[in-house]
Design a protein around this motif. Structure first.
Motif, mmCIF file in Angstrom:
data_model
loop_
_atom_site.group_PDB
_atom_site.id
_atom_site.type_symbol
_atom_site.label_atom_id
_atom_site.label_comp_id
_atom_site.label_asym_id
_atom_site.label_seq_id
_atom_site.Cartn_x
_atom_site.Cartn_y
_atom_site.Cartn_z
ATOM 1 N N LEU A 130 -113.456 -87.718 -35.253
ATOM 2 C CA LEU A 130 -114.876 -88.060 -35.380
ATOM 3 C C LEU A 130 -115.019 -89.544 -35.071
ATOM 4 N N PRO A 131 -114.944 -89.920 -33.786
ATOM 5 C CA PRO A 131 -114.900 -91.339 -33.426
ATOM 6 C C PRO A 131 -116.266 -92.016 -33.585
ATOM 7 N N TRP A 132 -116.197 -93.350 -33.675
ATOM 8 C CA TRP A 132 -117.414 -94.161 -33.761
ATOM 9 C C TRP A 132 -117.270 -95.341 -32.811
ATOM 10 N N LEU A 133 -118.401 -95.876 -32.333
ATOM 11 C CA LEU A 133 -118.394 -96.943 -31.334
ATOM 12 C C LEU A 133 -119.254 -98.117 -31.777
ATOM 13 N N GLN A 134 -118.886 -99.296 -31.299
ATOM 14 C CA GLN A 134 -119.758 -100.469 -31.326
ATOM 15 C C GLN A 134 -119.500 -101.245 -30.042
ATOM 16 N N ALA B 172 -120.178 -92.814 -24.569
ATOM 17 C CA ALA B 172 -120.376 -91.751 -25.559
ATOM 18 C C ALA B 172 -119.024 -91.263 -26.055
ATOM 19 N N ALA B 173 -118.887 -91.152 -27.378
ATOM 20 C CA ALA B 173 -117.628 -90.715 -27.995
ATOM 21 C C ALA B 173 -117.757 -89.260 -28.430
ATOM 22 N N LEU B 174 -116.877 -88.392 -27.882
ATOM 23 C CA LEU B 174 -116.815 -86.993 -28.248
ATOM 24 C C LEU B 174 -115.530 -86.746 -29.047
ATOM 25 N N ALA B 175 -115.276 -85.507 -29.405
ATOM 26 C CA ALA B 175 -114.155 -85.193 -30.298
ATOM 27 C C ALA B 175 -112.798 -85.563 -29.717
ATOM 28 N N THR B 176 -112.604 -85.414 -28.395
ATOM 29 C CA THR B 176 -111.295 -85.666 -27.786
ATOM 30 C C THR B 176 -111.356 -86.626 -26.609
ATOM 31 N N SER B 177 -112.482 -87.313 -26.408
ATOM 32 C CA SER B 177 -112.574 -88.176 -25.235
ATOM 33 C C SER B 177 -113.714 -89.178 -25.360
ATOM 34 N N TYR C 271 -120.656 -87.903 -31.083
ATOM 35 C CA TYR C 271 -120.640 -88.510 -32.409
ATOM 36 C C TYR C 271 -121.277 -89.895 -32.422
ATOM 37 N N CYS C 272 -121.170 -90.586 -31.307
ATOM 38 C CA CYS C 272 -121.760 -91.921 -31.246
ATOM 39 C C CYS C 272 -121.974 -92.292 -29.788
ATOM 40 N N LEU C 273 -123.011 -93.068 -29.510
ATOM 41 C CA LEU C 273 -123.228 -93.605 -28.169
ATOM 42 C C LEU C 273 -123.730 -95.035 -28.270
ATOM 43 N N ARG C 274 -123.380 -95.812 -27.269
ATOM 44 C CA ARG C 274 -123.834 -97.191 -27.149
ATOM 45 C C ARG C 274 -124.083 -97.484 -25.669
ATOM 46 N N PHE C 275 -125.075 -98.314 -25.376
ATOM 47 C CA PHE C 275 -125.322 -98.629 -23.976
ATOM 48 C C PHE C 275 -125.594 -100.113 -23.773
ATOM 49 N N SER C 276 -125.303 -100.556 -22.540
ATOM 50 C CA SER C 276 -125.629 -101.900 -22.085
ATOM 51 C C SER C 276 -126.707 -101.762 -21.020
ATOM 52 N N SER C 277 -126.931 -102.798 -20.219
ATOM 53 C CA SER C 277 -127.949 -102.704 -19.179
ATOM 54 C C SER C 277 -127.557 -101.736 -18.071
ATOM 55 N N SER C 278 -126.250 -101.499 -17.879
ATOM 56 C CA SER C 278 -125.797 -100.690 -16.749
ATOM 57 C C SER C 278 -124.936 -99.491 -17.115
ATOM 58 N N HIS C 279 -124.402 -99.437 -18.355
ATOM 59 C CA HIS C 279 -123.476 -98.372 -18.739
ATOM 60 C C HIS C 279 -123.878 -97.745 -20.068
ATOM 61 N N LEU C 280 -123.583 -96.457 -20.181
ATOM 62 C CA LEU C 280 -123.701 -95.759 -21.457
ATOM 63 C C LEU C 280 -122.337 -95.198 -21.813
ATOM 64 N N SER D 96 -113.195 -96.269 -32.835
ATOM 65 C CA SER D 96 -112.334 -95.803 -33.932
ATOM 66 C C SER D 96 -111.670 -94.493 -33.531
ATOM 67 N N GLN D 97 -110.372 -94.430 -33.787
ATOM 68 C CA GLN D 97 -109.572 -93.231 -33.548
ATOM 69 C C GLN D 97 -108.673 -93.035 -34.761
#
Length: 389
Positions: free
Chosen positions: A96-100, A370-375, A359-368, A109-110
C-alpha cells in the motif's frame, strides 16, 4: 504606427484579447514580436484558464522557473489526455505505497522504508535507485508527509517517526497502539489518526502527544487548515455520526460536522485543503466533494461522481481548475475540470484481470506519478505537444 511601436501597456492590453493560436501566429511575424510575445505577462491570462499551468486562483505561480508559454503547451495535453505512459518501478509483493513530490525528488514508501528518488530535470524520468532511504518502522509505512526540514511517517506498528531531512537522525513519537492510518503536519504541528479510534495532536518539540481525542471510529484521513487554527478528520463512518468533523486545534474540541447524509461505511480516505475555507474530500461513497467552510452551516457546494461506482482512494488539485483522482479498480486515474461535472480524461494503469487501486498520486506541471499495489506509473504530458513556435 507599427504594432511594435505601441507603448508596452497598450500592447499588453491588445494581446490580452488573443488566444494561444493567435499569439503563436503573431510571434512568427518578426524577432521583435517573438521576444515580446514570449514574455510571461502575455500568457498569464490564458494560463489562468487552463489546467495545471501552476497559476493558482489567487495568482500565485507554483512553477516560476518554467516559462508560461511552455506550460500552456503542456496544459493543452493535460486537457486532451495526450501523454506517454511508463512504469519506472515494479516490485513483487503487493503493498500500500504512498507518495510525496518535492521539486525534482519523489518520495515513495515501500513496506517499512521510504526511498527518495531523483527525477531528471531534462526528462522527468525517475532514477532507478534511491539516493536516500528513511527507515525505522517495524511494520509497513501507512502514510507520510514532508515539511521543509522533516519527513514524518506513520506505520502499521503504531509509531510515528520524525526523520530529519538535513541530518541522519530520527525521533519516535509513541502513543497509538494500532496502525497510524493518516497524519498531517504544518509549522511544527502534527495531527495523526489511527485504527485505535483516536486522533492525537503533537508538537515537533515533544515525543508525547499534546492531546488525545477519542473518535469512536477508525480514522482514515486528516488535514490541517492552512490557518493552523483547525483540522478536519475523516473516519470510517461505521458509527451513527458524520465521518467528517472540524476540530479546534487549541481546545481540541469539535467545532462542527460536515454533511449528514452519509450512508454507513462511506469512509473518507483522502482530503486536501485548497485554501483556508475550501476542503476537498473523497472516499468509499465514490464522490469528490468540495466543502465551503465559510458558510453557516458549513456545507458541500459541489460534487463530482466517479462514473464506474468505484471508491476513490486519493485526490490532488492544482490550486485552480484541475482535480486528479485515483480509484479502487484497475488503476484508473481521472482528470476533472472543476467547471464541469463530467470527467474530463481517464487513464487505465492496470489491465484485466489484474486490478489494483491507485493508492496515491502526485503531479507536477508535466508529469503525473501514481502508486499501485506492485508498481509506480508515470504519465508524461510533454509528449506530442500542440504546435506553438
Amino acid at each position: 504606427m507599427l504594432l511594435s511601436q505601441l507603448p508596452e501597456d497598450v500592447l499588453y492590453h491588445i494581446l490580452s484579447y488573443l488566444g494561444y493560436k493567435s499569439l503563436s501566429c503573431l510571434s512568427q511575424v518578426c524577432k521583435t514580436t517573438y521576444h515580446f510575445v514570449n514574455r510571461d505577462a502575455v500568457w498569464r491570462n490564458i494560463a489562468k484558464e487552463l489546467l495545471n499551468t501552476g497559476i493558482s486562483r489567487n495568482g500565485t505561480d507554483i512553477y516560476p522557473s518554467i516559462p508560461l508559454k511552455e506550460r500552456v503547451k503542456i496544459a493543452q495535453n493535460w486537457y486532451d489526455g495526450v501523454c506517454k505512459k511508463a512504469i519506472p518501478l515494479k516490485w513483487k509483493t503487493k503493498l500500500l505505497p504512498w507518495l510525496q513530490l518535492d521539486g525534482n525528488v519523489l518520495f515513495l514508501s515501500q513496506a517499512a522504508d521510504i526511498g527518495a528518488y531523483h527525477l531528471r530535470p531534462d526528462s522527468g524520468r525517475l532514477q532507478r535507485n534511491p539516493f536516500k532511504i528513511y527507515s525505522g518502522h517495524k511494520g509497513d509505512v501507512c502514510r507520510f508527509v514532508l515539511t521543509d526540514s522533516h519527513l514524518i511517517s506513520g506505520g502499521s506498528d503504531g509509531r510515528i517517526l520524525v526523520h530529519s531531512r538535513r541530518r541522519d537522525m530520527s525521533v519516535e513519537l509513541s502513543g497509538h497502539n494500532q496502525e497510524v492510518n493518516c497524519l498531517d503536519s504544518k509549522d511544527g504541528l502534527i495531527v495523526s489518526g489511527s485504527r485505535d479510534r483516536t486522533t492525537r495532536i503533537w508538537s515537533l518539540t515533544s515525543s508525547c502527544p499534546r492531546d488525545t481525542i477519542p473518535m469512536h471510529d477508525r480514522v482514515w484521513s486528516v488535514a490541517i487548515s492552512p490557518t493552523l487554527r483547525s483540522f478536519v478528520t475523516g473516519t470510517a463512518c461505521c458509527e451513527n455520526f458524520s465521518p467528517l468533523r472540524v476540530w479546534d486545534v487549541e481546545r481540541s474540541e469539535c467545532v462542527c460536522s460536515l454533511g449528514s447524509e452519509f450512508r454507513r461505511g462511506a469512509g473518507v480516505l483522502d482530503m486536501v485543503f485548497e485554501s483556508p475555507f475550501q476542503l476537498f474530500t473523497c472516499g468509499y461513497d465514490t464522490f469528490i466533494r468540495l466543502w465551503d467552510l465559510r458558510l453557516s452551516p458549513r456545507k458541500c457546494v459541489m460534487e463530482w461522481e466517479e462514473p464506474d461506482d468505484s471508491a476513490l482512494y486519493c485526490i490532488q488539485t492544482d490550486g485552480n481548475h484541475m482535480i486528479a483522482s485515483g480509484s479502487s479498480y484497475y488503476g484508473v486515474v481521472r482528470l476533472w475540470d472543476k467547471r464541469q461535472t463530467e470527467c474530463l480524461q481517464f487513464f487505465h494503469l492496470s489491465s484485466r484481470p489484474v486490478s489494483s487501486p491507485v493508492y496515491c498520486l502526485r503531479f507536477s506541471s508535466s508529469h503525473l506519478h501514481a502508486a499501485l499495489a506492485t508498481s509506480l506509473h508515470s504519465l508524461d504530458f510533454r509528449q506530442n505537444p500542440i504546435h506553438i513556435r
